[in-house]
Design a protein around this motif. Structure first.
Motif, PDB file in Angstrom:
ATOM      1  N   HIS A 140     -28.812   0.995  -1.572  1.00 16.19           N
ATOM      2  CA  HIS A 140     -29.709  -0.016  -2.121  1.00 16.19           C
ATOM      3  C   HIS A 140     -30.812   0.584  -2.982  1.00 16.19           C
ATOM      4  CE1 HIS A 140     -31.320   1.451   1.674  1.00 16.19           C
ATOM      5  NE2 HIS A 140     -32.511   1.050   1.302  1.00 16.19           N
ATOM      6  N   ASP A 141     -31.266   1.810  -2.629  1.00 20.46           N
ATOM      7  CA  ASP A 141     -32.330   2.427  -3.422  1.00 20.46           C
ATOM      8  C   ASP A 141     -31.843   2.743  -4.835  1.00 20.46           C
ATOM      9  OD1 ASP A 141     -30.613   4.270  -2.260  1.00 20.46           O
ATOM     10  OD2 ASP A 141     -32.184   5.681  -1.673  1.00 20.46           O
ATOM     11  N   ALA A 166     -41.295  -4.033   0.189  1.00 15.33           N
ATOM     12  CA  ALA A 166     -41.036  -2.651   0.584  1.00 15.33           C
ATOM     13  C   ALA A 166     -39.833  -2.633   1.511  1.00 15.33           C
ATOM     14  CB  ALA A 166     -42.253  -2.047   1.289  1.00 15.33           C
ATOM     15  N   PHE A 167     -39.083  -1.529   1.480  1.00 13.37           N
ATOM     16  CA  PHE A 167     -37.982  -1.323   2.408  1.00 13.37           C
ATOM     17  C   PHE A 167     -38.478  -0.506   3.591  1.00 13.37           C
ATOM     18  CE2 PHE A 167     -35.112  -1.384  -1.524  1.00 13.37           C
ATOM     19  CZ  PHE A 167     -34.718  -2.692  -1.316  1.00 13.37           C
ATOM     20  N   SER A 168     -37.978  -0.820   4.777  1.00  9.00           N
ATOM     21  CA  SER A 168     -38.304  -0.027   5.962  1.00  9.00           C
ATOM     22  C   SER A 168     -37.033   0.318   6.718  1.00  9.00           C
ATOM     23  CB  SER A 168     -39.255  -0.793   6.891  1.00  9.00           C
ATOM     24  OG  SER A 168     -39.455  -0.063   8.087  1.00  9.00           O
ATOM     25  N   ASP A 169     -36.846   1.604   6.979  1.00 12.27           N
ATOM     26  CA  ASP A 169     -35.813   2.025   7.908  1.00 12.27           C
ATOM     27  C   ASP A 169     -36.299   1.750   9.324  1.00 12.27           C
ATOM     28  OD1 ASP A 169     -34.235   2.822   5.791  1.00 12.27           O
ATOM     29  OD2 ASP A 169     -34.867   4.916   5.897  1.00 12.27           O
ATOM     30  N   SER A 177     -22.921  -1.930   6.639  1.00 13.97           N
ATOM     31  CA  SER A 177     -23.635  -0.739   6.172  1.00 13.97           C
ATOM     32  C   SER A 177     -25.118  -1.062   6.066  1.00 13.97           C
ATOM     33  CB  SER A 177     -23.119  -0.273   4.807  1.00 13.97           C
ATOM     34  OG  SER A 177     -23.495  -1.175   3.784  1.00 13.97           O
ATOM     35  N   ALA A 178     -25.945  -0.009   6.044  1.00 17.65           N
ATOM     36  CA  ALA A 178     -27.383  -0.213   5.893  1.00 17.65           C
ATOM     37  C   ALA A 178     -27.700  -0.856   4.545  1.00 17.65           C
ATOM     38  CB  ALA A 178     -28.109   1.124   6.035  1.00 17.65           C
TER      39      ALA A 178
END
Length: 312
Positions: A191-192, A99-102, A79-80
């Protein structure tokens, strides 16, 4: 605490990029990340068993771009969120911000710098923002997430897409400690949600900014889209009826309790009792707290109705 950069040095941000079959959109996303202004960017990418050439493309880019590091996969995550969790565990632990990046969005050039500034000014360990969703047909619309925060909104919703998050070193360290600790249950499925719960339950400040910082691409492969429209509403209602959302709320409340201080613990223990019990008395007590559970007024009425009728 957020770091003061009055000395003039550029803030150092580690961007955690999770990919899976994103070769189609990834070049535009990565370009917008590396083009960030006013910060020193490092990208740590981990591919999750792609079959479309994403992993190979990342390796080719890393050979010529010193700011990009590919973290070797230790197996498919599934999963993401699980991919992002592995990135938290495997990325260097000494950066100032994270920071998270898609893999399929486009960042506004000032995204990171503006959030670092807000983090410093507001002493916030987490910053997120509204986004602008867009489709291949050119349709654009604001996705508003900056409704006023409520006492327990972190148990039922995130503060915006994870792709908008800027997090302090100590918040990511707290998440890493949580993920590394032996436990019998899996972490939250998004995760967020986890990062927001850890920050708020620990008593740290999180700011949701009104200025959109991400062009949020909408397509059939979105793990979590903009959550607008009838189709999205029906999908969310199906999850509510299956008790999935309540199950995640129970898990998030337990996560909150694992990091809460003595001042907040009694209140969270009461919340855990209410979300774990579905008898009429507990439903009524929880429904009366609806204004504490969701940020948007419309959502407060909806969750109160769903709780009181036993649907949630």
């Amino acid at each position: 605490m957020p770091i003061d950069h009055t000395s003039g040095s550029l803030p150092r941000v580690a961007v955690l990029l999770a990919t899976h079959n994103g070769r189609r959109w990834l070049p535009e996303q990565l370009e917008s990340v590396l083009a960030q202004e006013g910060v020193e960017v490092e990208v740590f990418a981990r591919d999750d068993a792609s079959t479309d050439g994403t992993a190979e493309w990342l390796s080719e880019q890393a050979a010529n771009e010193p700011r990009l590091t590919v973290i070797a996969s230790d197996g498919a995550s599934g999963s993401a969120a699980a991919n992002f969790y592995r990135l938290i565990q495997l990325a260097p632990a000494d950066r100032e911000y994270y920071a998270f990046s898609d893999q399929d969005d486009i960042w506004v050039p000032t995204k990171l710098a503006s959030h670092v500034r807000l983090s410093t000014q507001l002493a916030a360990d987490g910053v997120s923002s509204n986004v602008t969703s867009f489709t291949s047909d050119g349709e654009r619309s604001l996705v508003k997430k900056d409704f006023p925060q409520r006492r327990f909104d972190y148990l039922l919703e995130s503060p915006g897409p994870g792709s908008t998050f800027l997090m302090s070193r100590r918040l990511v360290a707290l998440a890493r400690d949580y993920l590394d600790a032996p436990r019998s249950e899996a972490p939250p499925q998004y995760h967020d949600w986890l990062l927001y719960v850890l920050a708020r339950a620990h008593g740290w400040t999180w700011h949701i900014d009104s200025v959109p910082t991400v062009d949020y691409r909408q397509h059939d492969s979105n793990v979590m889209g903009a959550n607008v429209g009838a189709r999205s509403a029906f999908s969310r209602l199906a999850l509510v009826r299956e008790q999935w959302h309540r199950g995640q709320a129970r898990l998030l409340t337990r996560v909150a309790l694992s990091v809460a201080d003595d001042r907040h613990r009694p209140e969270l223990e009461r919340m855990l009792h209410l979300v774990e019990n579905t008898n009429l008395r507990s439903r009524c007590a929880l429904a009366r707290r609806a204004q504490q559970l969701r940020r948007r007024p419309r959502d407060q009425w909806i969750i109160a109705l769903l709780i009181s009728t036993g649907v949630w």
